[in-house]
Scaffold this motif. Structure first.
Motif, PDB file in Angstrom:
ATOM      1  N   VAL A 102       0.858  -1.183   0.000  1.00 10.17           N
ATOM      2  CA  VAL A 102       0.000   0.000   0.000  1.00 10.17           C
ATOM      3  C   VAL A 102       0.896   1.235   0.000  1.00 10.17           C
ATOM      4  CG1 VAL A 102      -1.998  -1.090   1.094  1.00 10.17           C
ATOM      5  CG2 VAL A 102      -0.221  -0.089   2.516  1.00 10.17           C
ATOM      6  N   ARG A 103       0.334   2.358  -0.440  1.00 13.57           N
ATOM      7  CA  ARG A 103       1.103   3.610  -0.556  1.00 13.57           C
ATOM      8  C   ARG A 103       1.662   4.085   0.784  1.00 13.57           C
ATOM      9  NH1 ARG A 103       2.914   4.269  -5.308  1.00 13.57           N
ATOM     10  NH2 ARG A 103       1.346   4.068  -6.912  1.00 13.57           N
ATOM     11  N   SER A 104       0.920   3.887   1.852  1.00 12.22           N
ATOM     12  CA  SER A 104       1.412   4.379   3.145  1.00 12.22           C
ATOM     13  C   SER A 104       2.680   3.636   3.566  1.00 12.22           C
ATOM     14  CB  SER A 104       0.329   4.277   4.218  1.00 12.22           C
ATOM     15  OG  SER A 104      -0.051   2.944   4.415  1.00 12.22           O
ATOM     16  N   ASN A 105       2.814   2.359   3.219  1.00  7.07           N
ATOM     17  CA  ASN A 105       4.050   1.637   3.521  1.00  7.07           C
ATOM     18  C   ASN A 105       5.211   2.167   2.691  1.00  7.07           C
ATOM     19  OD1 ASN A 105       2.790   0.062   5.398  1.00  7.07           O
ATOM     20  ND2 ASN A 105       2.798  -1.806   4.180  1.00  7.07           N
ATOM     21  N   ALA A 106       4.944   2.426   1.403  1.00  6.90           N
ATOM     22  CA  ALA A 106       6.007   2.979   0.543  1.00  6.90           C
ATOM     23  C   ALA A 106       6.444   4.353   1.042  1.00  6.90           C
ATOM     24  CB  ALA A 106       5.518   3.061  -0.898  1.00  6.90           C
ATOM     25  N   LYS A 107       5.470   5.167   1.446  1.00  6.84           N
ATOM     26  CA  LYS A 107       5.792   6.491   1.973  1.00  6.84           C
ATOM     27  C   LYS A 107       6.601   6.380   3.262  1.00  6.84           C
ATOM     28  CE  LYS A 107       3.635  10.730   3.603  1.00  6.84           C
ATOM     29  NZ  LYS A 107       2.397  11.356   4.046  1.00  6.84           N
ATOM     30  N   ASN A 170       7.533   0.659  -4.469  1.00  8.57           N
ATOM     31  CA  ASN A 170       6.587   1.377  -5.338  1.00  8.57           C
ATOM     32  C   ASN A 170       6.277   0.581  -6.598  1.00  8.57           C
ATOM     33  OD1 ASN A 170       5.575   3.702  -4.191  1.00  8.57           O
ATOM     34  ND2 ASN A 170       7.345   4.928  -4.759  1.00  8.57           N
ATOM     35  N   ILE A 173       3.890  -2.135  -5.740  1.00  9.93           N
ATOM     36  CA  ILE A 173       2.527  -1.602  -5.557  1.00  9.93           C
ATOM     37  C   ILE A 173       1.849  -1.436  -6.911  1.00  9.93           C
ATOM     38  CG2 ILE A 173       1.226   0.438  -4.838  1.00  9.93           C
ATOM     39  CD1 ILE A 173       3.269   0.745  -2.554  1.00  9.93           C
ATOM     40  N   LYS A 174       2.582  -0.922  -7.897  1.00  9.27           N
ATOM     41  CA  LYS A 174       2.012  -0.769  -9.241  1.00  9.27           C
ATOM     42  C   LYS A 174       1.651  -2.125  -9.838  1.00  9.27           C
ATOM     43  CE  LYS A 174       4.397   3.530 -10.292  1.00  9.27           C
ATOM     44  NZ  LYS A 174       5.453   4.191 -11.072  1.00  9.27           N
ATOM     45  N   LYS A 177      -1.506  -3.458  -8.128  1.00  6.91           N
ATOM     46  CA  LYS A 177      -2.714  -2.778  -8.611  1.00  6.91           C
ATOM     47  C   LYS A 177      -3.101  -3.273 -10.005  1.00  6.91           C
ATOM     48  CE  LYS A 177      -2.906   1.308  -5.851  1.00  6.91           C
ATOM     49  NZ  LYS A 177      -3.301   2.680  -5.782  1.00  6.91           N
TER      50      LYS A 177
END
Length: 183
Positions: A102-107, A170, A173-174, A177
């Motif tokens: 998820v984006r929050s993990n990547a961030k 990242n 994640i892509k 998705k």
């Protein structure tokens, strides 16, 4: 014990460390505020003598404001630590809840890597500054004193590795998705 429970326990530990750091920061800020309001605490200059092996150190008239600067530096380091603990908490909580890509993990990974990178590059600057202020007041009976800036290379390499890990994360994640849209 399941692995998910372990991640949630780690999330709890990181949350606890985050709050301990925040409370410590407030104590440092309170101490700095008291010292800056009542500067009489810093009026007395120190006189320190040390004997280490063949070296004989005599520190006279050390500026008491170096203690104030040290408190400010601890505060800055505490902010970095609090941000890192918060991001580790987010990372472990999401992983414990089954949300890995998820984006929050990547961030969180990028933030941790960035903080480590900044710390590795500028972490020794305050030490060199303080050493340059104190060095003229040190009298060595035997030996010499060299002051040099150095980058924390293990931390720098770790930071680069973690930032690269964030890039791969990242990409994952892509791909995840795209797989969700395909199915």
């Amino acid at each position: 014990m399941k692995k998910t429970n372990m991640y949630l326990i780690l999330s709890f530990v990181m949350n606890l460390l985050f709050w301990v750091t925040v409370v410590s920061l407030f104590l440092v800020i309170a101490a700095i505020s008291v010292v800056s309001i009542d500067s009489r605490i810093l009026q007395e200059k120190g006189n320190l003598q040390m004997h280490i092996g063949v070296f004989d150190f005599h520190l006279t008239e050390v500026s008491p404001y170096l203690a104030l600067m040290k408190g400010i530096l601890y505060g800055i380091g505490g902010v970095f630590s609090a941000v890192m603990f918060w991001n580790f908490k987010v990372l472990f909580r999401n992983t414990g809840n089954g949300q890995l890509f998820v984006r929050s993990n990547a961030k969180a990974i990028f933030t941790i890597g960035t903080i480590m990178l900044i710390s590795s590059l500028v972490g020794n600057i305050p030490k060199v500054y303080v050493a340059n202020k104190v060095a003229p007041r040190i009298h060595l009976t035997n030996g010499s004193l060299d002051i040099a800036y150095s980058v924390n290379t293990p931390l720098l390499y770790s930071a680069i590795f973690i930032i690269l890990l964030g890039v791969f994360f990242n990409k994952a994640i892509k791909i995840a998705k795209e797989n969700e849209l395909t199915i």
